[in-house]
Design a protein around this motif. Structure first.
Motif, short mmCIF file in Angstrom:
data_model
loop_
_atom_site.label_atom_id
_atom_site.label_comp_id
_atom_site.label_asym_id
_atom_site.label_seq_id
_atom_site.Cartn_x
_atom_site.Cartn_y
_atom_site.Cartn_z
N GLY A 126 0.81 -1.22 0.00
CA GLY A 126 0.00 0.00 0.00
C GLY A 126 0.84 1.26 0.00
N GLU A 127 1.92 1.26 0.77
CA GLU A 127 2.79 2.44 0.82
C GLU A 127 3.43 2.69 -0.54
OE1 GLU A 127 5.48 1.56 4.03
OE2 GLU A 127 4.06 2.25 5.55
N GLY A 128 3.84 1.63 -1.23
CA GLY A 128 4.43 1.80 -2.55
C GLY A 128 3.46 2.42 -3.53
N LEU A 129 2.22 1.95 -3.52
CA LEU A 129 1.20 2.52 -4.40
C LEU A 129 0.93 3.98 -4.07
CD1 LEU A 129 -1.20 -0.56 -4.45
CD2 LEU A 129 0.12 0.30 -6.39
N TYR A 130 0.84 4.29 -2.78
CA TYR A 130 0.57 5.66 -2.34
C TYR A 130 1.72 6.60 -2.74
CZ TYR A 130 0.41 9.74 0.65
OH TYR A 130 0.43 11.03 1.10
N LEU A 131 2.95 6.18 -2.51
CA LEU A 131 4.10 7.04 -2.80
C LEU A 131 4.20 7.39 -4.28
CD1 LEU A 131 6.74 5.54 -0.36
CD2 LEU A 131 5.58 7.76 -0.17
N ASP A 132 3.87 6.44 -5.15
CA ASP A 132 3.89 6.72 -6.59
C ASP A 132 2.89 7.82 -6.94
OD1 ASP A 132 5.85 4.84 -7.08
OD2 ASP A 132 4.44 3.30 -7.75
N ILE A 133 1.69 7.73 -6.39
CA ILE A 133 0.66 8.72 -6.68
C ILE A 133 1.04 10.09 -6.10
CG2 ILE A 133 -1.74 9.36 -6.17
CD1 ILE A 133 -2.36 6.32 -6.35
N PHE A 134 1.55 10.10 -4.88
CA PHE A 134 1.92 11.35 -4.23
C PHE A 134 3.06 12.04 -4.98
CE2 PHE A 134 4.07 13.89 -0.95
CZ PHE A 134 3.00 14.67 -0.53
N LYS A 135 4.03 11.27 -5.42
CA LYS A 135 5.16 11.82 -6.16
C LYS A 135 4.69 12.50 -7.44
CE LYS A 135 9.55 10.37 -8.14
NZ LYS A 135 10.44 9.24 -8.36
N ARG A 136 3.76 11.88 -8.15
CA ARG A 136 3.24 12.47 -9.38
C ARG A 136 2.48 13.76 -9.08
NH1 ARG A 136 -1.46 12.62 -12.35
NH2 ARG A 136 -1.09 13.13 -14.52
N GLU A 137 1.68 13.75 -8.03
CA GLU A 137 0.91 14.93 -7.68
C GLU A 137 1.83 16.12 -7.37
OE1 GLU A 137 -2.36 16.15 -4.31
OE2 GLU A 137 -2.28 14.08 -4.98
N ILE A 138 2.85 15.88 -6.59
CA ILE A 138 3.81 16.95 -6.27
C ILE A 138 4.50 17.44 -7.53
CG2 ILE A 138 5.99 17.46 -5.05
CD1 ILE A 138 3.48 17.41 -3.24
N SER A 139 4.85 16.53 -8.41
CA SER A 139 5.49 16.88 -9.67
C SER A 139 4.59 17.79 -10.51
CB SER A 139 5.83 15.61 -10.45
OG SER A 139 6.34 15.92 -11.71
N LEU A 140 3.31 17.48 -10.58
CA LEU A 140 2.38 18.31 -11.35
C LEU A 140 2.26 19.71 -10.77
CD1 LEU A 140 -0.49 15.76 -12.10
CD2 LEU A 140 1.01 16.87 -13.78
N LEU A 141 2.42 19.83 -9.46
CA LEU A 141 2.28 21.13 -8.81
C LEU A 141 3.56 21.96 -8.80
CD1 LEU A 141 0.14 19.99 -5.74
CD2 LEU A 141 -0.64 21.31 -7.72
N THR A 142 4.70 21.32 -8.93
CA THR A 142 5.96 22.06 -8.72
C THR A 142 6.90 22.09 -9.92
OG1 THR A 142 7.08 20.11 -7.81
CG2 THR A 142 5.93 21.58 -6.25
N LYS A 143 6.67 21.28 -10.93
CA LYS A 143 7.61 21.21 -12.06
C LYS A 143 6.94 21.64 -13.35
CE LYS A 143 10.40 17.50 -10.15
NZ LYS A 143 10.85 16.12 -10.31
N THR A 144 7.75 22.10 -14.28
CA THR A 144 7.25 22.41 -15.62
C THR A 144 7.02 21.10 -16.36
OG1 THR A 144 9.44 22.46 -16.66
CG2 THR A 144 8.65 24.54 -15.67
N ALA A 145 6.31 21.18 -17.47
CA ALA A 145 6.07 19.99 -18.29
C ALA A 145 7.39 19.38 -18.77
CB ALA A 145 5.18 20.34 -19.47
N GLU A 146 8.32 20.22 -19.15
CA GLU A 146 9.62 19.72 -19.61
C GLU A 146 10.35 19.00 -18.46
OE1 GLU A 146 13.85 21.41 -21.32
OE2 GLU A 146 12.00 22.47 -21.88
#
Length: 187
Positions: A126-146
């Protein structure tokens, strides 16, 4: 099946008895390219480990919205549906021939009750699945598309072999045309 034991034993030692009980509950299942592991409106009954292959998570619409991928050596599940035992609101689709080792919701609860490490096994998955989703969410909020594109390929360089660019574009939150511009710029 040994890949699963190796995965768990990176974090927890399993007795042979616990492993025998756990492995006796696993079912091996093959999916062809484009087959669905689960469709919207169905209840997820499995927590699966990918032996071989890759899958995408998406929401269907005029333009499908891909929001996650899972690859060999990782767990895959419509985990929110699995935990709540309510219907799923998205799809999980094989991107290539995919082989899974699956354990049902009922059998996993038996493992929790009857083994020394059962709860820890469930928590690690469960933690592995959660961390993947959380990492993507943070990426969408803090990084450019490139930056998201470059990060995706630095972490998973093999991704271009298996995943159509339209799915990658959707995953990083841009149109296929914008992805083409980014790819031309960095080439």
């Amino acid at each position: 099946m040994e890949q699963i034991r190796t995965y768990f034993e990176q974090s927890v030692t399993m007795s042979d008895r616990d492993w025998q009980l756990f492995s006796s509950k696993l079912e091996r299942q093959k999916f062809s390219r484009k087959d669905h592991l689960i469709t919207a409106g169905k209840k997820e009954n499995y927590l699966s480990f990918i032996e071989k292959g890759s899958v995408r998570f998406y929401i269907a619409g005029e333009d499908d919205f891909t929001f996650s991928f899972s690859f060999a050596g990782e767990f895959v599940s419509a985990y929110d549906s699995f935990l709540t035992q309510k219907n799923c609101s998205y799809y999980i689709q094989a991107l290539e021939e995919t082989v899974l080792w699956r354990i049902s919701y009922q059998d996993l609860n038996i493992i929790y009750d009857e083994t020394e490490v059962g709860d820890r096994i469930g928590r690690l998955a469960g933690e592995g699945l959660y961390l993947d989703i959380f990492k993507r969410e943070i990426s969408l909020l803090t990084k450019t598309a490139e930056e998201r594109y470059l990060a995706l390929f630095s972490e998973r360089p093999h991704i271009l072999k298996y995943i159509p660019l339209k799915y990658i574009a959707s995953y990083i939150g841009i149109t296929p045309q914008a992805l083409s511009r980014i790819r031309r710029k960095i080439s």
